[in-house]
Design an enzyme around this catalytic site. Structure first.
Site, PDB file in Angstrom:
ATOM      1  N   GLU A 137     -20.310   6.104  15.950  1.00  0.00           N
ATOM      2  CA  GLU A 137     -21.062   7.213  16.545  1.00  0.00           C
ATOM      3  C   GLU A 137     -22.520   6.976  16.192  1.00  0.00           C
ATOM      4  O   GLU A 137     -23.043   7.553  15.240  1.00  0.00           O
ATOM      5  CB  GLU A 137     -20.536   8.549  16.003  1.00  0.00           C
ATOM      6  CG  GLU A 137     -20.936   9.744  16.850  1.00  0.00           C
ATOM      7  CD  GLU A 137     -22.194  10.425  16.338  1.00  0.00           C
ATOM      8  OE1 GLU A 137     -23.280   9.826  16.472  1.00  0.00           O
ATOM      9  OE2 GLU A 137     -22.074  11.526  15.815  1.00  0.00           O
ATOM     10  N   ARG A 146     -18.065  16.573  20.794  1.00  0.00           N
ATOM     11  CA  ARG A 146     -18.212  15.226  20.227  1.00  0.00           C
ATOM     12  C   ARG A 146     -16.892  14.710  19.676  1.00  0.00           C
ATOM     13  O   ARG A 146     -16.389  13.652  20.072  1.00  0.00           O
ATOM     14  CB  ARG A 146     -19.269  15.256  19.119  1.00  0.00           C
ATOM     15  CG  ARG A 146     -19.269  14.052  18.186  1.00  0.00           C
ATOM     16  CD  ARG A 146     -20.005  14.401  16.892  1.00  0.00           C
ATOM     17  NE  ARG A 146     -20.032  13.311  15.937  1.00  0.00           N
ATOM     18  CZ  ARG A 146     -19.124  13.109  14.984  1.00  0.00           C
ATOM     19  NH1 ARG A 146     -18.085  13.931  14.883  1.00  0.00           N
ATOM     20  NH2 ARG A 146     -19.238  12.102  14.141  1.00  0.00           N
ATOM     21  N   HIS A 157     -24.204  19.176  19.329  1.00  0.00           N
ATOM     22  CA  HIS A 157     -25.203  19.269  18.259  1.00  0.00           C
ATOM     23  C   HIS A 157     -26.445  18.433  18.570  1.00  0.00           C
ATOM     24  O   HIS A 157     -27.444  18.536  17.862  1.00  0.00           O
ATOM     25  CB  HIS A 157     -24.591  18.860  16.912  1.00  0.00           C
ATOM     26  CG  HIS A 157     -24.448  17.389  16.710  1.00  0.00           C
ATOM     27  ND1 HIS A 157     -23.437  16.642  17.287  1.00  0.00           N
ATOM     28  CD2 HIS A 157     -25.186  16.509  15.983  1.00  0.00           C
ATOM     29  CE1 HIS A 157     -23.563  15.382  16.921  1.00  0.00           C
ATOM     30  NE2 HIS A 157     -24.605  15.269  16.131  1.00  0.00           N
ATOM     31  N   ASP A 194     -18.613  19.876  15.914  1.00  0.00           N
ATOM     32  CA  ASP A 194     -19.039  19.702  17.298  1.00  0.00           C
ATOM     33  C   ASP A 194     -17.794  19.217  18.052  1.00  0.00           C
ATOM     34  O   ASP A 194     -17.503  18.024  18.111  1.00  0.00           O
ATOM     35  CB  ASP A 194     -20.173  18.670  17.377  1.00  0.00           C
ATOM     36  CG  ASP A 194     -20.673  18.451  18.804  1.00  0.00           C
ATOM     37  OD1 ASP A 194     -19.975  18.862  19.755  1.00  0.00           O
ATOM     38  OD2 ASP A 194     -21.763  17.858  18.965  1.00  0.00           O
ATOM     39  N   GLU A 216     -33.094   7.693  15.113  1.00  0.00           N
ATOM     40  CA  GLU A 216     -32.486   7.176  13.884  1.00  0.00           C
ATOM     41  C   GLU A 216     -32.270   5.669  13.935  1.00  0.00           C
ATOM     42  O   GLU A 216     -31.930   5.045  12.942  1.00  0.00           O
ATOM     43  CB  GLU A 216     -31.171   7.890  13.542  1.00  0.00           C
ATOM     44  CG  GLU A 216     -31.365   9.364  13.243  1.00  0.00           C
ATOM     45  CD  GLU A 216     -30.059  10.084  12.953  1.00  0.00           C
ATOM     46  OE1 GLU A 216     -28.982   9.497  13.212  1.00  0.00           O
ATOM     47  OE2 GLU A 216     -30.101  11.227  12.472  1.00  0.00           O
TER      48      GLU A 216
END
Length: 552
Positions: free
Chosen positions: A260, A170, A418, A167, A269
C-alpha cells in the site's frame, strides 16, 4: 573486537546454537541441531561456518563479505549471503535460519557478526558492488534524516495503523482484490512491501501463499510479529523482516508483490519509489504487482466558499495597530503562504467545471528515476461559464488480477477514504465561458522531505470573434508544497440545485471499468458530456457513475 581479521582469526569465536538450517530447504540433512557457529579467517577470506555440534566438518559456509544478518525474533535470526551457480552462471541468494538458546546468546552473536564485518571494512575489503560497506543506503542518500525519522515514527504507532485499517474502502478493496484472485497467490512466494501491521501479509496467507516476506522498516515490525504470531495457522508461512527495502536481502525471488504505497495525490511520501525498487530487487520476471498501476485524475473546479475561506485567513495580517505594531507589511507573504498549501478534503463533484483527464503510472514498467519529476500538460473544455479557482486532483489504483480486476478509487462522490481528495487553489482565479478551452501544466518535483513541490499553471484562451488572432488573455500560477497541506477534510457541502442560480453541469469524473489487457489512451481519457445536456440527464449520469463507484 580489536585488531585485524588475521589477529581475530587466531581467537576463532564459536557460538553454541539450538539449531541452524538452510532456508527454504526441504532436506532434513540441511538442519543442524544442536549446532555450532564458528567465525574464522583462512587465506584472507572471512567465513561463518555452521556444523553439527558432534562433527568437525562444516556443512554450511557463509561468506562474511557479502553476508547480512536480520533478527526475526528474540531467539531467531536469518543470515543471507550471495553465491554463484557455476552451471547456470548467475548469482543467487541463500539463507541460514539460526535459532539461539536464549536472548543473551542472540545478542552476543549479532555483536560478533557486526564486529567481524567492521574488521573487513577496516582492512579495505570491498563489497561485490565495488563500494565499501556503509550504513547509508539509497534511501538515506535521497531522503533527509529528520524526515525519515518522523516518517518511520508515524507509521510505527498503532493508532495510525488503526486509522488506515478502519478505512474500510481501502482495507476491504485490498481484501477483495487478494481473495478474489487466489490463483495469483496460491502456492506463490509473496513480498509485502512496507508491511505495517502485517494485515496484507495475512490476506496473502489466507489466499494460500506458499510464503510471505513482510518487510517493514519502522518499529511496527514488532507489532506485526505479535499479530502474525497470534494467527499461527497463517503466521507459520509469514516471515517479518525489519529493515528498509533498499537494504534487506531476501532468500528467494517473489512471484507477486503486494503493498500500500499510496500517499496523498498517490505520490506523497515517495513510497512509490520504494515499491519500484522492490520490483527490481525482489520480483521474478513477469511477476505480478498488487496494485498494478495508478492514475492521477485532474479537473478544474469552482468553489467560492473555499477561496474566500483561504483568503480570509490572511486578514489577521491586515491589522495596522496590533498592540501598537503595524502587521500589514507581512500581509502579502501570509496571503501567498496560505495559497501555497494544497487543500485536503472531500468535495462535491458538482464543483468540477470540466471533464477530468488522467496521468497513468504503470508500476510494472516505470523506473524509479521517472518518479523524481512528473510533468503533466493540462487541457480541458469548460462545461459552464464560471470562475475557476484551481485544479482538483484524486487518484485510483488497479489490482490487475488474473480472475478479477478491481479498482480502489478516491474520486469525489465515491465513498470517502482517508486520502480524501486534493485541491490546488489559485490566488488569482480565472474566468471561463462554456465551451472554452483551459490549458496549463502541473509540474511536480520530488524533494528530500519525502514529498513534492508542485508548480501549477492554468490559462484561458481568447473567446469569441477574432480568437484565432488572439492568444492567452488570462493566466494564473501557484507553487505548492505537497508536504504541507491544509487538512480541511470536511464532508462534501450540500449544493442544492434549486438554490444554484446557474447549476454546474454534472461532470463524469472518471471512467472506472478499464480492462488492463487493452490499456490505451482512449480508455484513460473519457469524452466530455454534451454541453447541452439537461438537468434530468445529468442526474441520471450521476446516478450511473455512483453505481459504478459502488461496484469498485
Amino acid at each position: 573486537m580489536e585488531g585485524s581479521v588475521a589477529e581475530t582469526a587466531k581467537k576463532q569465536q564459536v557460538f553454541a546454537l539450538a539449531s541452524a538450517s538452510e532456508l527454504a530447504s526441504s532436506s532434513s540433512s540441511s538442519t543442524l541441531a544442536p549446532a555450532l557457529a564458528r567465525f574464522s579467517a583462512e587465506d584472507g577470506v572471512a567465513e561463518l561456518r555452521f556444523q553439527q555440534e558432534a562433527e568437525s566438518v562444516a556443512r554450511l559456509n557463509v561468506d562474511l563479505l557479502t553476508a547480512k544478518l536480520f533478527k526475526l525474533g528474540p531467539v531467531q535470526s536469518v543470515c543471507i549471503t550471495e553465491g554463484s551457480d557455476t552451471d547456470k552462471e548467475k548469482s543467487y541468494s541463500r539463507g541460514v535460519t539460526i535459532h539461539f538458546n536464549n536472548e543473551v546468546d542472540s545478542g552476543a552473536f549479532h555483536h560478533a557478526f557486526e564486529q567481524w564485518k567492521k574488521d573487513l571494512v577496516d582492512q579495505g575489503q570491498k563489497l561485490p558492488n565495488g563500494e565499501l560497506s556503509s550504513t547509508k543506503s539509497k534511501f538515506d542518500d535521497k531522503i533527509e534524516p529528520s524526515s525519515a525519522k518522523m516518517y518511520f515514527h508515524y507509521y510505527g504507532q498503532l493508532l495510525h495503523q488503526q486509522n488506515m485499517l478502519q478505512d474500510y474502502v481501502r482495507t476491504g478493496t485490498y481484501y477483495a482484490a487478494v481473495i478474489e484472485n487466489r490463483v495469483d497467490f496460491n502456492g506463490r512466494v509473496v513480498v509485502d512491501v512496507g508491511a505495517g501491521s502485517g494485515i496484507l501479509s495475512l490476506f496473502a496467507a489466507q489466499a494460500g501463499a506458499k510464503h510471505v516476506y513482510a518487510v517493514e522498516a519502522s518499529e511496527m515490525a514488532e507489532y506485526a510479529r505479535k499479530l502474525i504470531a497470534g494467527n499461527p495457522l497463517l503466521g507459520q508461512r509469514i516471515t517479518v523482516i525489519k529493515g528498509k527495502v533498499e537494504e534487506v536481502e531476501l532468500p528467494e525471488k517473489a512471484d507477486i508483490l503486494i503493498s500500500e504505497p499510496m500517499g496523498t495525490l498517490l505520490i506523497n511520501e515517495r513510497m512509490l519509489e520504494t515499491y519500484v525498487i522492490a520490483r527490481d530487487r525482489f520480483l521474478q520476471p513477469n511477476g505480478k504487482m498488487f496494485p498494478t498501476l495508478g492514475r492521477i485524475h485532474m479537473a478544474p473546479f469552482s468553489d467560492e466558499y473555499l477561496f474566500v475561506e483561504i483568503a480570509n485567513k490572511a486578514l489577521f495580517w491586515q491589522q495596522p495597530n496590533y498592540y501598537g505594531v503595524d502587521l500589514q507589511p507581512l500581509y502579502g507573504s501570509a496571503f501567498q503562504g496560505y495559497f501555497s498549501q494544497p487543500v485536503v478534503d472531500a468535495f462535491d463533484p458538482r464543483l468540477l467545471v470540466a471533464p477530468s483527464m488522467s496521468h497513468v503510472i504503470d508500476f510494472t514498467k516505470i523506473s524509479e528515476e521517472d518518479l523524481y519529476e512528473i510533468d503533466i500538460p493540462l487541457r480541458f473544455t469548460a462545461a459552464v461559464g464560471t470562475r475557476v479557482h484551481g485544479l482538483a486532483c484524486w487518484f485510483d489504483v488497479l489490482f490487475d488480477g488474473s480472475t478479477v480486476q478491481r479498482w480502489l478509487t478516491t474520486a469525489p462522490g465515491a465513498p470517502t477514504t482517508h486520502w480524501y481528495q486534493l485541491r490546488c487553489v489559485l490566488a488569482q482565479p480565472i474566468y471561463v465561458m462554456a465551451g472554452q478551452e483551459i490549458t496549463g501544466r502541473l509540474h511536480m518535483v520530488a524533494h528530500n522531505a519525502q514529498s513534492y513541490t508542485m508548480y501549477l499553471t492554468l490559462a484561458a484562451k481568447m473567446w469569441g470573434p477574432g480568437a484565432e488572432q488572439g492568444g492567452i488573455i488570462q493566466q494564473s500560477s501557484c507553487k505548492l508544497d505537497l508536504k504541507e497541506p491544509y487538512y480541511r477534510m470536511s464532508q462534501p457541502q450540500a449544493y442544492t440545485i434549486a438554490q444554484d442560480p446557474q447549476p454546474h453541469q454534472q461532470i463524469q469524473t472518471q471512467d472506472i471499468p478499464i480492462h488492463s489487457q487493452d490499456l490505451d489512451d482512449s480508455e484513460f481519457f473519457p469524452q466530455p458530456p454534451s454541453p447541452t445536456s439537461g438537468t434530468k440527464i445529468l442526474l441520471e449520469e450521476f446516478a450511473k457513475s455512483a453505481g459504478a463507484w459502488k461496484n469498485v
